[in-house]
Motif scaffolding. Structure first.
Motif, PDB file in Angstrom:
ATOM      1  N   THR A 138       0.857  -1.183   0.000  1.00  0.00           N
ATOM      2  CA  THR A 138       0.000   0.000   0.000  1.00  0.00           C
ATOM      3  C   THR A 138       0.896   1.237   0.000  1.00  0.00           C
ATOM      4  OG1 THR A 138      -0.046   0.201   2.414  1.00  0.00           O
ATOM      5  CG2 THR A 138      -1.724  -1.229   1.400  1.00  0.00           C
ATOM      6  N   PRO A 139       0.332   2.404  -0.274  1.00  0.00           N
ATOM      7  CA  PRO A 139       1.150   3.628  -0.192  1.00  0.00           C
ATOM      8  C   PRO A 139       1.805   3.791   1.184  1.00  0.00           C
ATOM      9  CG  PRO A 139      -0.907   4.107  -1.301  1.00  0.00           C
ATOM     10  CD  PRO A 139      -1.010   2.691  -0.780  1.00  0.00           C
ATOM     11  N   GLU A 140       1.143   3.319   2.237  1.00  0.00           N
ATOM     12  CA  GLU A 140       1.700   3.447   3.587  1.00  0.00           C
ATOM     13  C   GLU A 140       2.882   2.505   3.821  1.00  0.00           C
ATOM     14  OE1 GLU A 140      -1.729   2.858   3.122  1.00  0.00           O
ATOM     15  OE2 GLU A 140      -2.107   5.004   3.149  1.00  0.00           O
ATOM     16  N   THR A 141       2.915   1.375   3.115  1.00  0.00           N
ATOM     17  CA  THR A 141       3.993   0.413   3.333  1.00  0.00           C
ATOM     18  C   THR A 141       5.132   0.563   2.339  1.00  0.00           C
ATOM     19  OG1 THR A 141       2.902  -1.277   1.975  1.00  0.00           O
ATOM     20  CG2 THR A 141       2.434  -1.297   4.349  1.00  0.00           C
ATOM     21  N   ARG A 142       4.970   1.444   1.369  1.00  0.00           N
ATOM     22  CA  ARG A 142       6.050   1.696   0.402  1.00  0.00           C
ATOM     23  C   ARG A 142       7.030   2.692   0.989  1.00  0.00           C
ATOM     24  NH1 ARG A 142       4.823   1.539  -5.765  1.00  0.00           N
ATOM     25  NH2 ARG A 142       6.944   2.221  -5.581  1.00  0.00           N
ATOM     26  N   HIS A 143       8.251   2.587   0.592  1.00  0.00           N
ATOM     27  CA  HIS A 143       9.232   3.584   1.016  1.00  0.00           C
ATOM     28  C   HIS A 143       9.904   4.150  -0.225  1.00  0.00           C
ATOM     29  CE1 HIS A 143      12.553   0.807   0.216  1.00  0.00           C
ATOM     30  NE2 HIS A 143      11.812  -0.114   0.796  1.00  0.00           N
ATOM     31  N   SER A 144      10.488   5.306  -0.073  1.00  0.00           N
ATOM     32  CA  SER A 144      11.163   5.934  -1.207  1.00  0.00           C
ATOM     33  C   SER A 144      12.491   5.236  -1.460  1.00  0.00           C
ATOM     34  CB  SER A 144      11.378   7.418  -0.927  1.00  0.00           C
ATOM     35  OG  SER A 144      12.155   7.580   0.245  1.00  0.00           O
ATOM     36  N   GLU A 145      13.091   5.597  -2.578  1.00  0.00           N
ATOM     37  CA  GLU A 145      14.395   5.023  -2.897  1.00  0.00           C
ATOM     38  C   GLU A 145      15.416   5.464  -1.863  1.00  0.00           C
ATOM     39  OE1 GLU A 145      15.769   5.550  -6.891  1.00  0.00           O
ATOM     40  OE2 GLU A 145      13.748   5.351  -7.704  1.00  0.00           O
ATOM     41  N   VAL A 146      16.416   4.632  -1.673  1.00  0.00           N
ATOM     42  CA  VAL A 146      17.472   4.937  -0.718  1.00  0.00           C
ATOM     43  C   VAL A 146      18.765   5.091  -1.496  1.00  0.00           C
ATOM     44  CG1 VAL A 146      18.784   4.073   1.253  1.00  0.00           C
ATOM     45  CG2 VAL A 146      16.325   3.629   1.100  1.00  0.00           C
ATOM     46  N   ASP A 147      19.412   6.234  -1.336  1.00  0.00           N
ATOM     47  CA  ASP A 147      20.684   6.481  -2.020  1.00  0.00           C
ATOM     48  C   ASP A 147      21.781   5.738  -1.273  1.00  0.00           C
ATOM     49  OD1 ASP A 147      22.878   7.374  -3.378  1.00  0.00           O
ATOM     50  OD2 ASP A 147      22.591   9.490  -2.905  1.00  0.00           O
ATOM     51  N   THR A 148      22.414   4.814  -1.952  1.00  0.00           N
ATOM     52  CA  THR A 148      23.484   4.038  -1.321  1.00  0.00           C
ATOM     53  C   THR A 148      24.859   4.511  -1.762  1.00  0.00           C
ATOM     54  OG1 THR A 148      23.365   2.375  -3.056  1.00  0.00           O
ATOM     55  CG2 THR A 148      22.021   2.013  -1.067  1.00  0.00           C
ATOM     56  N   GLY A 149      24.905   5.685  -2.408  1.00  0.00           N
ATOM     57  CA  GLY A 149      26.184   6.237  -2.833  1.00  0.00           C
ATOM     58  C   GLY A 149      26.512   5.875  -4.256  1.00  0.00           C
ATOM     59  N   PRO A 150      27.668   6.274  -4.714  1.00  0.00           N
ATOM     60  CA  PRO A 150      28.064   6.027  -6.097  1.00  0.00           C
ATOM     61  C   PRO A 150      28.338   4.545  -6.361  1.00  0.00           C
ATOM     62  CG  PRO A 150      29.887   6.988  -4.891  1.00  0.00           C
ATOM     63  CD  PRO A 150      28.700   6.994  -3.972  1.00  0.00           C
ATOM     64  N   ALA A 151      28.287   4.177  -7.638  1.00  0.00           N
ATOM     65  CA  ALA A 151      28.625   2.802  -8.035  1.00  0.00           C
ATOM     66  C   ALA A 151      30.063   2.511  -7.672  1.00  0.00           C
ATOM     67  CB  ALA A 151      28.395   2.638  -9.533  1.00  0.00           C
ATOM     68  N   VAL A 152      30.333   1.278  -7.235  1.00  0.00           N
ATOM     69  CA  VAL A 152      31.692   0.929  -6.838  1.00  0.00           C
ATOM     70  C   VAL A 152      32.246  -0.242  -7.657  1.00  0.00           C
ATOM     71  CG1 VAL A 152      31.438   1.765  -4.478  1.00  0.00           C
ATOM     72  CG2 VAL A 152      30.811  -0.580  -5.013  1.00  0.00           C
ATOM     73  N   GLY A 153      31.451  -0.736  -8.581  1.00  0.00           N
ATOM     74  CA  GLY A 153      31.904  -1.873  -9.393  1.00  0.00           C
ATOM     75  C   GLY A 153      31.526  -1.657 -10.819  1.00  0.00           C
ATOM     76  N   GLU A 154      30.960  -2.675 -11.418  1.00  0.00           N
ATOM     77  CA  GLU A 154      30.588  -2.631 -12.825  1.00  0.00           C
ATOM     78  C   GLU A 154      29.089  -2.411 -13.005  1.00  0.00           C
ATOM     79  OE1 GLU A 154      32.876  -2.779 -15.322  1.00  0.00           O
ATOM     80  OE2 GLU A 154      34.409  -2.851 -13.757  1.00  0.00           O
ATOM     81  N   GLU A 155      28.418  -1.792 -11.994  1.00  0.00           N
ATOM     82  CA  GLU A 155      26.991  -1.555 -12.091  1.00  0.00           C
ATOM     83  C   GLU A 155      26.680  -0.648 -13.273  1.00  0.00           C
ATOM     84  OE1 GLU A 155      28.754  -0.906  -9.357  1.00  0.00           O
ATOM     85  OE2 GLU A 155      27.796  -1.725  -7.589  1.00  0.00           O
ATOM     86  N   VAL A 156      25.542  -0.895 -13.904  1.00  0.00           N
ATOM     87  CA  VAL A 156      25.073  -0.041 -14.972  1.00  0.00           C
ATOM     88  C   VAL A 156      23.751   0.534 -14.523  1.00  0.00           C
ATOM     89  CG1 VAL A 156      24.319   0.051 -17.377  1.00  0.00           C
ATOM     90  CG2 VAL A 156      26.205  -1.479 -16.708  1.00  0.00           C
ATOM     91  N   TRP A 157      23.648   1.858 -14.455  1.00  0.00           N
ATOM     92  CA  TRP A 157      22.422   2.503 -13.990  1.00  0.00           C
ATOM     93  C   TRP A 157      21.740   3.167 -15.108  1.00  0.00           C
ATOM     94  CZ3 TRP A 157      21.056   0.770  -9.450  1.00  0.00           C
ATOM     95  CH2 TRP A 157      22.047   0.358  -8.552  1.00  0.00           C
TER      96      TRP A 157
END
Length: 79
Positions: A60-79
């Motif tokens: 539900t809207p009450e149980t959803r949370h916003s995105e959490v910034d975990t900082g910059p990519a540190v490997g081969e992640e593709v965003w």
């Protein structure tokens, strides 16, 4: 296959040991999730199963949370 066990104290709770042959037959190990359903003078235990559609339907809207910034990519992640 039936087996006997006993009730022991585990902190402020009680615990029942599952004999190894029963655990192997049942397909559970340390860390497995189970459900316990009281039925009169019986206790039914079963492996916990998850239904993704049911879980998503409970969001539900009450149980959803916003995105959490975990900082910059540190490997081969593709965003």
């Amino acid at each position: 296959m039936g087996a006997s066990s006993h009730v022991a104290r585990w902190g402020s709770s009680l615990a029942v040991r599952i004999p190894k042959p029963v655990a192997e037959q049942w397909g559970v190990q340390e860390g497995s999730r189970i459900e316990m359903i009281p039925r009169g003078d019986r206790l039914v235990m079963r492996r916990k199963s998850y239904d993704l559609k049911e879980m998503v339907a409970r969001i539900t809207p009450e149980t959803r949370h916003s995105e959490v910034d975990t900082g910059p990519a540190v490997g081969e992640e593709v965003w």
